[in-house]
Motif scaffolding. Structure first.
Motif: not given
Length: 272
Positions: A140-160
């Motif tokens: 669960v912890v690994s899944f949430l971490f990977i999900l958060g990193v992916s969200f930050g990389y593919f959504i937050i970073t490019p739009l910023s």
């Protein structure tokens, strides 16, 4: 005499635990180093595709936005140019950024193993009921971490990046960005999202310890919303879209945390 022997046994037990923890940490550091070394040996891919990828118009997120723009007939959503270039201002700058980026990638890729090592150290000290209740924690912890990193990389970073690259005070000012800036921004956004996505896990363990209840989380929901917005403003570049995008999933995770806390409370009451 007997008291001295008892103290010696207690001290040896404590030292044994420290020795065991040391080896868990050593193996964790080795895992991070191995992933970091692999990243360092793949400099062209790491920099050309991973780090500088969100600065290019053909990045996955921008392509999907253009596809969406075509479907809904809203061409302004399509991002086809990003007016930005990069430079290095220090003699050893590129080398140090290569080392730093490799270390960050090593930490991200090695995180599931590192947590597994720490969990192996903690698990023997848990009671039988606690072990069964926390089954699947590493997954669960690994899944949430990977999900958060992916969200930050593919959504937050490019739009910023798109917002900041197109923000202009004057046509005379060009965006020649130091490579430290892009590495620092990527590191901050991806790791921050990765760790902030652990909110349900934190809620679970705090609820098990009796420090948090669903009633308490509901009562302070408005306060939590303010804190989330403040954290989003600190962690993201100064544009409203990025702050909203990072706030929404955290708010959803907070609501999920309330559900998790409620289930823990019901289970505790049933076992009493």
């Amino acid at each position: 005499m007997a008291l001295d022997q008892l103290n010696d046994k207690t001290e040896m037990g404590f030292l044994d635990h420290l020795e065991e923890l040391r080896w868990h940490l050593v193996r964790s550091v080795i895992a991070i180093f191995v992933f970091a070394l692999l990243a360092y040996l793949s400099t062209d891919f790491v920099w050309g595709t991973v780090i500088l990828g969100p600065t290019q118009p053909d990045f996955w997120t921008y392509r999907k936005l253009c596809e969406l723009a075509e479907v809904i007939g809203s061409p302004q959503l399509c991002i086809d140019t990003i007016p930005i270039s990069f430079q290095n201002r220090e003699m050893a700058g590129q080398f140090m950024m290569d080392i730093m980026s490799s270390a960050v990638i090593g930490l991200i890729l090695g995180f599931p193993y590192v947590f597994w090592e720490l969990w192996r150290f903690i698990k023997p000290g848990l009671k039988g009921s606690e072990k069964s209740a926390s089954r699947g924690a590493v997954l669960v912890v690994s899944f949430l971490f990977i999900l958060g990193v992916s969200f930050g990389y593919f959504i937050i970073t490019p739009l910023s990046i798109n917002f900041l690259a197109n923000y202009s005070l004057s046509d005379l000012i060009k965006n020649d960005i130091d490579i430290k800036s892009i590495v620092g921004m990527l590191t901050m956004l991806t790791l921050a999202c990765g760790f902030m996505f652990q909110l349900p896990v934190v809620s679970y363990f705090l609820s098990k310890a009796g420090l948090v209840t669903p009633a308490l989380m509901k009562r302070y929901r408005k306060h939590a919303l303010v804190v989330i917005l403040i954290l989003s403003a600190i962690l993201t570049p100064p544009d409203v879209m990025s702050q909203v995008l990072i706030s929404l999933p955290i708010i959803v995770l907070y609501e999920v945390s309330i559900i998790v806390s409620r289930r823990v409370e019901k289970k505790s009451q049933k076992n009493q």
